[in-house]
Design an enzyme around this catalytic site. Structure first.
Site, PDB file in Angstrom:
ATOM      1  N   SER A  45      32.973  71.143  54.441  1.00 44.17           N
ATOM      2  CA  SER A  45      32.963  70.778  53.036  1.00 44.17           C
ATOM      3  C   SER A  45      31.611  70.152  52.759  1.00 44.17           C
ATOM      4  O   SER A  45      31.191  69.230  53.469  1.00 44.17           O
ATOM      5  CB  SER A  45      34.093  69.793  52.730  1.00 44.17           C
ATOM      6  N   GLU A  46      30.920  70.645  51.727  1.00 46.59           N
ATOM      7  CA  GLU A  46      29.506  70.297  51.586  1.00 46.59           C
ATOM      8  C   GLU A  46      29.269  68.830  51.210  1.00 46.59           C
ATOM      9  O   GLU A  46      28.137  68.369  51.234  1.00 46.59           O
ATOM     10  CB  GLU A  46      28.805  71.234  50.598  1.00 46.59           C
ATOM     11  N   ASN A  47      30.321  68.103  50.878  1.00 46.86           N
ATOM     12  CA  ASN A  47      30.128  66.667  50.646  1.00 46.86           C
ATOM     13  C   ASN A  47      30.117  65.877  51.949  1.00 46.86           C
ATOM     14  O   ASN A  47      29.984  64.659  51.921  1.00 46.86           O
ATOM     15  CB  ASN A  47      31.192  66.116  49.683  1.00 46.86           C
ATOM     16  N   SER A  87      24.373  67.980  55.476  1.00 48.06           N
ATOM     17  CA  SER A  87      25.321  69.023  55.118  1.00 48.06           C
ATOM     18  C   SER A  87      24.587  70.282  54.660  1.00 48.06           C
ATOM     19  O   SER A  87      24.912  71.396  55.076  1.00 48.06           O
ATOM     20  CB  SER A  87      26.235  68.525  53.999  1.00 48.06           C
TER      21      SER A  87
END
Lengths: 217, 231, 217, 231
Positions: A45-47, A87
């Site tokens: 998840s890019e967060n 990320s």
């Protein structure tokens, strides 16, 4: 014709053992529920999560543990947390094997538009532009036609682009298609859907070569 | 090296109309709640805010938006805020939308003394307008410049008197790179500890990047999308 | 005339409360021993330490805890460890208030050479090029003349440069000098050293304005 | 996601003559001792090695140097190795010396998909030869390109089966960014643990960057400069 879950299930068949996968908001998120048995896949998840798990049990939600869709999530064993720069180092550096995301339009060249309708809606691109510019393997999950019945698989995108010449495959409620030189190559039909119907719903050039098998879900 | 300030009022001292401010956080996760509330009270105007999101209508940066204190937003995603969309479409608010990875990297670059770098993100889109394009390994990239701010305001889980910070879970997000990029960086923390209480091997933001630190009075930590499994 | 410790003590007078400081190998390292009483200064070592402390007690050396000179060290309370990319982010991003390093030559424009003697010695620049290119405040600690008796404060450097127009101050066994428009401005004399002697030992342009006080160590 | 290989022999499988290899470590601190020893035994030649230092005469990369297995070194500082200096001055060894910060950032960039960036380091020196110069904020910068390698070999303190790594003390140094920049990254660790044994919040290198991991048989961890205070 597939429903959203059908689309997610069909995309799940594209997963391979050992892959790191980034799933966009909407239908792509559902793909996580249909990983083939015995296959190891990790979701990024890019967060800032690698090894994202299921939603938390009721009462165990943690405001400090969300996914890129701002939903409360949990971690799987062996997960790792990191900041946004790291990320996107993973994303831009092509360490992710598959990106699945939604789209408003896809062109026959593989262009994608999914972040803005001028004068009407601007939510922003979030991480989508980084993902589509970098990922080697991009699958779009979307409806073949919009609510007005117009094709979303176009010769040229009409909306502001998110990325160019990047989409590899498209899975819709009607078909699985691949972007090749010259247009959308039809790979599979949804159960009960004719090639003619898919052709009618595809504004961009549809390449039909040989017998088109029906999907197995 | 003691960087502890007495309270949030002292922390935001010097933030003036027209300044550029970075805010850590992703959605409502890891945002500096106490400083945002203090800026609303202080009423500073014409701010340029660099933040991945713009909060929601009644929380986070949405509070500054509603109060018309923001002149310009630099963000990657603003989908959860109707007031934002209204101000933007009406032209009241300037908006610079940039890819999330480029935003993160531009802040890091600002803190790391790298004035510009090439990235493939945004090539062929309106994000690339006016930007230099160059091919590397057969692939077009655009030149992105670094971002810095008069103040960076970040939120951490624990911090010590020297400004060393540890974040928790996904509340880390943009906080570390924004901490690097502020001329003055303010850190608000849930738990303020003594130097030596944090393991040096597991510090996310070394204190050198932080000029002011304080323990926030309380944290609401609102959840945007409460998704659960039923037992 | 100062010895090495005298040079280190004089440089220590340049420290200010709250500064982060990077000390190079050799005389600069000694500066850490003479921080004025009551002053808080943190030392950064570019291999990944903020808050570097003294050498370890005998028997407590840790191979995993060294400084940039590869010497075993300890950490002070409140120290932080990090990787090389983050370390140079601190340096390049000008988060360090003072850099002290040695030199083989300094020019009157503030150029510095300290990493290579063509055909003879090449140790490499290590972190010196990043430090001198970025630091706002650079003090050079060195001998005024080399072993052959030749001045190291030159009109132009003869050796390959480490950086250009970057040195702010120089502390030698003879003097404290500042780089200004036009040359080396003499600020202080070492105890018992005459202005004439300093002038003789300085090949670059020496600017002597008014009375030159003797250093107080 | 199990990346555990049986032993060092399996770990270095596929490393061939002429390849480019990154080695983590600063001096002798945090170097992949077991893999270096295995490469000496394997006898692969004509290697291009990217490493901040070149070890000492009889340890670290110095072993590969002595064995004439290295064609080219890309480093920032090589002062502790006489054999290195001899091979370089005699022209047997190609050497590319680059500023330490640029080396670190070029590796990180290689792993992060950033093909090039501007830095002030090296401007006006021979490092800048042939490189583009551009002024930002009134200050000249040079354009540096990213570095990647066929293999990156790093050494960590603890690692789990998924390749998540934790370093100890100053043995972290170049390891994290080199782990990012290898097409194949090999991690050797002092302690191999099960997934879940490492706190997700304090992982230095997420497993996504690591393709192979194993626990080294033994670690000498030689000290280059033993400096102490007498009791």
């Amino acid at each position: 014709m597939l429903d959203k879950i059908g689309i997610a299930k069909r995309i799940a068949q594209e997963l391979r053992d050992g892959w790191y996968v980034n799933l966009g908001i909407g239908i792509p998120t559902l793909v996580a529920n249909y990983v083939p048995a015995g296959m190891k896949v990790e979701f990024q998840s890019e967060n800032g999560i690698l090894g994202m798990g299921a939603f938390p049990w009721e009462g165990e939600e943690d405001a400090d543990m969300i996914n890129a869709g701002k939903q409360t999530v949990t971690l799987k064993k062996g997960a790792a947390l990191f900041d946004s720069a790291n990320s996107f180092a993973m994303i831009r550096g092509q360490h992710i094997q598959l990106t699945v995301l939604g789209a408003m339009e896809v062109s026959e060249k593989g262009d994608i538009a999914n972040w803005k309708i001028p004068g009407k809606m601007v939510k922003g691109m979030g991480g989508a532009m980084d993902l589509v510019a970098s990922a080697e393997n991009i699958i779009v999950a979307m409806m073949h036609v919009n609510k007005a019945g117009e094709s979303k698989l176009l010769k040229e995108c009409t909306l502001p682009l998110t990325g160019t010449r990047c989409v590899k495959k498209i899975v819709t409620e009607l078909a699985v298609l691949e972007i090749v030189e010259g247009g959308f190559r039809l790979l599979e039909r949804a159960p009960g859907i004719s090639v003619e119907h898919i052709d009618k719903c595809t504004e961009g050039n549809l390449i039909i070569a040989g017998e088109i098998p029906e999907m197995k879900i | 090296m003691n960087k502890v300030v007495h309270d949030v009022q002292e922390a935001i001292q010097g933030i003036e109309n027209g300044m550029t401010i970075m805010f850590g956080g992703f959605g409502l996760c890891g945002i500096p709640e106490n400083c945002i509330a203090a800026l609303v009270r202080a009423g500073v105007r014409d701010l340029t805010c660099i933040s991945n999101n713009a909060g929601v209508d009644d929380f986070g940066l949405g509070l500054l938006l509603k109060n018309k204190q923001i002149k310009k937003m630099i963000s990657s995603y603003v989908g959860e805020n109707d007031e934002f969309e209204r101000q933007m479409l009406s032209g009241e608010l300037e908006v610079d939308l940039i890819p999330q990875g480029s935003l993160a990297e531009r802040c890091r670059a600002g803190g790391a003394g790298i004035p510009a770098f090439f990235t493939p993100a945004g090539y062929g889109t309106e994000v690339a307008h006016g930007k230099e394009v160059r091919i590397f390994n057969g692939k077009p990239h655009i030149l992105e410049s670094s971002l810095t701010a008069d103040f960076a305001i970040v939120k951490a889980w624990k911090g010590d008197h020297f400004g060393n910070l540890i974040y928790k879970g996904t509340a880390r997000n943009f906080n570390p790179m924004m901490a690097m990029a502020g001329k003055i960086t303010i850190a608000e923390v849930e738990i303020l500890v003594e130097p030596g209480d944090l393991d040096p091997n597991f510090i996310h933001t070394p204190g050198i990047f932080v000029q002011r630190i304080f323990q926030g009075e309380k944290y609401e930590k609102r959840i945007e999308q409460r998704t659960i499994r039923k037992r």
